[in-house]
Each structure stands twice: as C-alpha cells, then as structure tokens.
Enzyme design. Structure first.
Site, PDB file in Angstrom:
ATOM      1  N   ARG A 325     -11.086 -19.511 -15.486  1.00 15.50           N
ATOM      2  CA  ARG A 325     -11.212 -19.013 -14.113  1.00 15.50           C
ATOM      3  C   ARG A 325     -10.138 -17.959 -13.815  1.00 15.50           C
ATOM      4  NH1 ARG A 325     -13.824 -20.192  -9.167  1.00 15.50           N
ATOM      5  NH2 ARG A 325     -15.109 -21.778 -10.162  1.00 15.50           N
ATOM      6  N   GLU A 728     -11.126 -23.595  -1.581  1.00 17.45           N
ATOM      7  CA  GLU A 728     -10.121 -22.937  -2.413  1.00 17.45           C
ATOM      8  C   GLU A 728      -9.827 -21.480  -2.062  1.00 17.45           C
ATOM      9  OE1 GLU A 728     -10.522 -24.905  -6.741  1.00 17.45           O
ATOM     10  OE2 GLU A 728     -12.361 -24.009  -5.979  1.00 17.45           O
TER      11      GLU A 728
END
Length: 777
Positions: A325, A728
């Site tokens: 990520r 997030e």
C-alpha cells in the site's frame, strides 16, 4: 386512490434515514458508563486470570529456564510453555513465522515465553516476573537502516516501475536527492488487548475478545487447540479503540487465553497491562527513505525514484501488504510518468509491526509531499503551486503507476475550494510579514492534499455478510461481520437497514459481531467496514422488503400503478397506509419469511502482485488541509494555531460521525508526525512503553480554531448510498502540520535552505533542523 394519501406521498419522497447526523448508537451507554467492553463482561464462577512471561533480551537462545518460583507464587494455578500447546504454535496472519510462545530462541524484548494462570490479575502479573531464565545473547538489529545494510528482510523486496526512470532523470534539468526518516506510532487505544475464553461442552470454546477480526481469531484459536473451526465461537460487541493493532495481533491474546482455558477447563481472562501491551505488540511501521527526483523549470516532476525500508520487526505479520500500500500511495495526488518505487520489509529484533490506520498509505504519500516541498523551495515557489501543477488530470495524466485509471478525480476543485475558504493566499502574505519582524517566533503555513485508495489490496478480502431479522412487533435485529471500535459502523449499518425498511432507528438494533452468526468475515480494516457490511445488510433488508412488497400487493392490489413505499414506520400500498408492524404481523400469519441473509463482494477489483499492477481500489477518497503554526526557534516548541480541513466523504451516510472521524484522524496523525516518538535503548528495550514516557496529543495540542467540512460530492462508484470511506484517509490531512513546521523552520534561513526535518518533529528534532538551517545559511 384516496385524496388524503397525497401528503403522505410527499413525506415518502422526503423521508430518509441515511445522510443525516444521527448520534452514535452507543453514545448514551458510553456517557452513562453502561457500554459493555470485554473486561466488563460479568465473570463466570471459577474464572482465572492469565499473564505472559516476557523475554528480557532482544535476540538470544534460552539456555535454562526455572519456572518453579512462578508456580510456587501466591494464587498461581498453572504455568504453560510452548510444549503445552496441543495444536499449532503460531499466530502469524499470513506467514507462519510468529509463535504464540517462544520455542527456545527469543527475537525481541517482550516476546512471550510462558503463560501463568492465577486466581487474580495481580497475582498472575507478579508471578510472571519470578521466572529465572538464562540466555545466550546473539547479534541484534534494531533499525531499518541496519536491516537495509545487512540485507535482512522478512519478505523479498518489491519494486514498481513505469516508464524509464533513468533516462528521464538523467535528462531532467533540476534534481533533488535526500534521505528521510518517519517514525512509527503506538496504537494507544483506550482499551488494550484483552481476551476472555470460556470452555464449552464437547471441547468447544467461546472467546470474547477485543478484536477487529473475529474470523481470524477463530482460525488461530482452532489451530492452537487442534480442533475444527466450528467448535470455536468468537464474539466482540465493541472495542475501546482499534486502529489496526487488533486486526492480527489480538490473536496472541485470544490464543493464550484459550490455551489456558482448554487445559484447565475453566474460564480464563487475559488482560494486558498497558506497559506489557506496549512492550509486546506492534506499532505503525517506521520508514527510512532514500529518494531522487528530476523536475523541470516549472516544477513538474519528470522522474521519481524512492527506496523505502520498513521496520517490520521480528516477523512478517502484515508488513507485506503494508509495504504494497505504501508503494501504491507514493503518488498521492500526483501524476508520475517515470518512476522506480521500491520497498523492503526490514527484519529487526523489535516488536512485529502491524496494521495501523492508513496501513502504509500515509508513509508512502508523505515521501512525495516531502519531495514537492523541496522542489518548491529550490525554485522559490509556493509549494501549493507546485502541487497543483503536478495534480492528476481529469482525462489525461490520470493513470497511476500501477495502472489504474482515475475516473473520480476531484482534487483540483476540492483544493481550490479550500484555498479560498481558508484564505490561504492572504494568510501566506501575512505570515511573511510577521516573520520579517519576529526574530524568535516564526510562523509557517502549508496546504497538503490527499488521494487514498479504498479496498483491501488483497482482492478476496473485499466481501461481507449480514443477517437481518424482522420480528412480529416490527422491530429489527441486525448482525454483520464488521466490528465496532468507536468509528460508528454499527450506527451506519443501522441507518442503512432502517432506510431500506422505512423505519426510524429506534426500531433497529445491532448485536455483537459473532462468528456463529456471520461466518468467514474479513477484518474491519482498510476503511471498508461501512462499505462492505452496509451493502451486505442492505442486501438482506432489501430481500425482506421485496417479500413484504409482494405480500402487500397480494393483499391490497396495485391498481394505482405506484410502487409500494416504505417510510416513516409505515407502508403505503394502493392508497392504503398501514403501520409497518401491522404489515409484518399479517405477513407472519401468512408464513412470509421475515429474516434474510445478505452478501456483498466489491466488483471490478484485481491485482497482480508479481507485476504490481492492476485495479486494486474500488474508488478514491480525496481531501486537503491547511495548517498554520508558530515555532519558538530558541526552544523548538510549537503550536498549531489554526487548521482547516475539507474531506470528500461522497454522499455521507452520517455527516456528524464522518466529521468526528476527520477530526480524530487529524489529531492522531498530527501526534504521529510531531510528538509520538518511539525509543528503544541500546539493548533493544522499548523505553516509551507507558503514558509517562510516550506523548500522545492532549486537548491543549488541538488548535483553538479547527474548521472541518465535508466536500459536496457523490461517489461515481456504486458504494453504499454513494458514500465514501472516512476511516483511514483523513489521517493524511495533518501532513499540513508537519510541512507548516518545516515552513516555519525554513524561514529562519530565508527559505533558501532545505530544513532536514524528520518525523516526529519533536522539539529536539525541530531545534536540530533549525541549527542545520542556520549553519547552512
């Protein structure tokens, strides 16, 4: 059709249960202290308490171990080591390199070696410290830089390339090169790790624990006990916070409690003391970067290379997906034509780091923001202008380095709105004037954007299930696979079900997440909780509504040609308006099924881990923030004066909850980048393992002027009610705080010197950077 129905039709069009700021479903219970957390569950008769015996060495072989003093301690019932585990001694989520209990070699200070079970929590903790253990110490590695130098990794390094970086870099008229270190972050939830295991008949086990991933806890416990998964039930009503550290690392605590409970056939609770929790469990990965970037005279990036080394810790845990990520978020909001992006998970003799809000995305994105900050300073331009120049385009320059086309880009419009509402240009001029006449106190300002991909980057995890039950009194019970950690997922799912059935929230209730109700669930993580579970619950409720619709038409006909409408706790069918409960009662008598399961799998996702290319994200969330700080150049102290944040939540399911999530993420991210410093001593022991030595932001650190708004947008993807995730992505907003501090430091040298500022930007780090600027200037 009856004339008196017309006003009700208007009400039906206007009525809704989503998109409104409903209070958190447990808010009243929280305030009254009546919300039940794992440690509040009434203890069964005969409950025992466990504690873990921990390693005092970073890397060593155990040459001798005397546990007799532990067993002889007051209240102790039993002591267990790895040899007492009848099943698999492993709690690694992907790679099986993470033992529940050490088998003779310890790999970090704090690694569990044995379990002690006693009649009280205090007696268990005291006894755990009485073990006499002899070690043969071995060489240890503590930092990502050391791991990189030694080529010690928990996984093979990864690389993503597009274009021809070398050729583009060699021909670029301007370049920046450098290194950056960004530290990790302690999870520091209000509720620490805890598990309560209760043996059931036929060797079954009930485990009530604070976890973001009940299904994984089920698997780990079943493997540790050597039994089938159907004999393990894991339940979690709510957590007192869970930012990722309860995704995989709750497994150690759940397994340890279950092992002891299985051996003794008595309930066992294992509650980690705050010091032990911080010593044992993983944090946000710290990153070490080496970068070089080429750009043209205007500041447009032509070539970018970054080499990121993570501090993974002693085992793999989730470091591989975190690194992936990070690689996929290095671009942040910018089009990068020719790139060479590398990441390696350094193996260190420290706690195994794990998921943490953002899951590598913030660590990937901050590197390119640091680079753009340097480009702007080198060219003597405002960093906002350089950012805007490099933004992704609408129809061109809109493909990411990993090959996903961006079809929902709103970053330019969002940034323009924030620039205007925050009075960025006027404040920039005012700060320049202030700094010219203020030799000690210096102000700084920064506007930073974000683009964050939403989905698990492991495709099969993007699925969810739910159960919806309608009772004969018209009330509704919902169960889904997501877990509530304070973020409001249950409230949002309740709103979705209520909206689908035309009910107010008083008619809907959510029960504890339970592996015996919804099986094979994914973790509540990757900002997908409401997206996945909301869709699954909507699917279940829709099936019930369709059955009730068919039944209502059977009863009342449909000559008016209008659809059956569910709203305001009532049903409108062919000119007849009846209470929802009345229709349900009639349907029950007619043997209509009043419960249903629902399922959802996010469409269109694919990822090739070998080529690091594909379509890993369902959509992107966007945002931007402006921060203004003042720095005392003599002490390194600083204050956030004002923060403006604008976040793209799509068609928000609950604006009140979403704004709260943005505010919380901003302050948490600010703590990561400024005050929350993890420090290990020379022997590898984490010394910042308590509130007395680890500084999270307090109310005094929050800006007095804090403006948070949601950007008016609608998700182009068919997400739940066209909303967007809000867990997030907002954690990237406080990048603006870090770069505002760097801007203030830069003013000391007339903005002619690049301040070598690492994160967290503690007062000591700020003074170090100021000193470097003064010397260079």
């Amino acid at each position: 059709m009856n004339q008196n129905v017309a006003p009700k039709l208007l009400a039906a069009q206007d009525w809704k249960a989503v998109g409104i700021g409903s209070k958190h479903e447990s808010a009243t219970l929280h305030v009254l202290g009546q919300a039940t957390y794992t440690d509040d569950i009434p203890e069964l008769h005969g409950t025992l308490h466990a504690a873990l015996g921990l390693s005092s060495k970073a890397h060593a072989r155990i040459t001798a171990m005397d546990l007799a003093p532990v067993l002889a301690a007051s209240g102790v019932v039993a002591v267990y080591t790895a040899s007492d585990i009848t099943g698999t001694n492993d709690c690694g989520p992907i790679i099986h390199d993470d033992p529940i209990l050490s088998t003779g070699e310890v790999l970090y200070v704090g690694q569990p070696i044995f379990i002690v079970v006693a009649d009280s929590h205090d007696n268990a903790r005291r006894a755990a410290r009485l073990a006499r253990i002899d070690y043969e110490e071995l060489p240890a590695i503590f930092t990502p830089q050391q791991a990189k130098a030694a080529q010690q990794y928990v996984l093979p390094p990864m690389q993503l390339q597009r274009g021809d970086f070398k050729a583009a870099f060699d021909s670029a008229p301007n370049v920046v090169r450098g290194q950056l270190f960004v530290g990790g972050q302690e999870q520091f939830y209000l509720e620490g790790q805890i598990a309560y295991a209760t043996p059931k008949e036929d060797q079954a086990m009930l485990v009530q624990c604070s976890t973001q991933h009940p299904s994984e806890m089920q698997h780990v416990v079943a493997h540790a006990l050597g039994i089938h998964a159907h004999k393990v039930q894991v339940e979690c009503r709510r957590m007192g916070g869970g930012f990722g550290g309860k995704e995989s690392q709750s497994a150690l605590w759940a397994a340890s409690a279950a092992i002891a409970a299985s051996r003794l056939r008595r309930p066992v609770k294992l509650r980690a003391d705050r010091d032990d929790d911080m010593l044992v469990t993983g944090k946000r990965h710290c990153f070490y970067y080496e970068y070089e970037v080429g750009f043209d005279a205007e500041g447009r990036i032509l070539a970018a290379r970054v080499d990121m080394t993570l501090r993974a810790g002693f085992s793999a845990d989730l470091s591989g997906p975190v690194a992936t990520r990070a690689v996929c978020h290095f671009d942040n909001a910018y089009y990068l034509s020719d790139v060479d992006i590398r990441a390696a998970c350094g193996k260190t003799n420290t706690q195994s780091n794990t998921a943490f809000r953002g899951f590598g995305g913030p660590q990937g994105a901050i590197a390119i923001e640091y680079v753009i900050d340097e480009i702007a300073r080198q060219l003597g331009r405002d960093a906002l202008d350089i950012r805007r120049l490099n933004f992704y385009g609408k129809t061109e320059r809109n493909v990411t380095p990993y090959g996903q086309e961006i079809v929902d880009n709103v970053i330019d419009a969002l940034t323009a709105e924030l620039e205007q509402s925050s009075e960025y240009r006027a404040r920039r001029s005012a700060i320049e004037a202030y700094n010219r006449t203020s030799p000690v106190l210096k102000k700084g300002l920064a506007l930073t954007p974000l683009k964050f991909g939403i989905a698990f980057n492991v495709t099969h995890l993007n699925q969810a299930g739910a159960l919806v039950h309608v009772y004969v009194d018209g009330s509704v019970l919902v169960n889904h696979g997501g877990t509530e950690m304070g973020q409001g997922i249950n409230t949002k799912v309740m709103q979705v079900v209520a909206h689908e059935l035309g009910l107010d929230l008083e008619h809907v209730r959510i029960t504890a997440t339970d592996t015996s109700k919804v099986a094979n669930t994914s973790a509540t993580a990757a900002s997908t909780g409401a997206d996945l579970n909301g869709k699954a619950a909507q699917d279940a409720a829709r099936q019930i509504r369709e059955r009730l619709t068919a039944f209502a038409i059977k009863l009342y006909g449909d000559e008016d040609g209008l659809p059956v409408q569910f709203f305001d706790n009532a049903v409108l069918v062919n000119g007849h308006r009846l209470a929802f409960a009345e229709l349900v009662q009639k349907a029950y008598l007619a043997r209509v099924q009043l419960w249903s399961d629902g399922f959802y799998a996010t469409p269109g996702l694919h990822w090739d881990a070998k080529t690091m290319s594909g379509h890993p994200f369902s959509y992107y969330a966007y945002g931007a923030a402006v921060s203004e700080v003042v720095v005392d150049t003599l002490t390194g102290e600083w204050k956030l004066l004002r923060a403006d944040a604008l976040y793209d939540a799509g068609n928000s399911l609950n604006p009140a909850i979403d704004k709260g999530q943005v505010e919380g993420a901003f302050i948490q991210g600010m703590g990561w980048l400024t005050t929350e410093q993890l420090w290990w001593n020379a022997a590898g022991k984490l010394m910042t393992h308590a509130p007395s030595t680890y500084k999270i932001p307090g109310i005094s650190d929050c800006p007095q002027d804090f403006r948070v708004e949601l950007f008016q947008n609608r998700n182009v993807e068919d997400s739940i009610h066209r909303s967007k995730a809000v867990g997030e992505p907002p954690l990237l907003l406080p990048f603006s705080v870090f770069f505002a501090i760097r801007d203030a430091i830069s003013s000391v040298g007339g903005h002619r010197v690049q301040p070598p500022l690492n994160a967290p930007a503690t007062s000591e780090e700020i003074l170090r950077a100021i000193s470097a600027v003064q010397m260079a200037a």
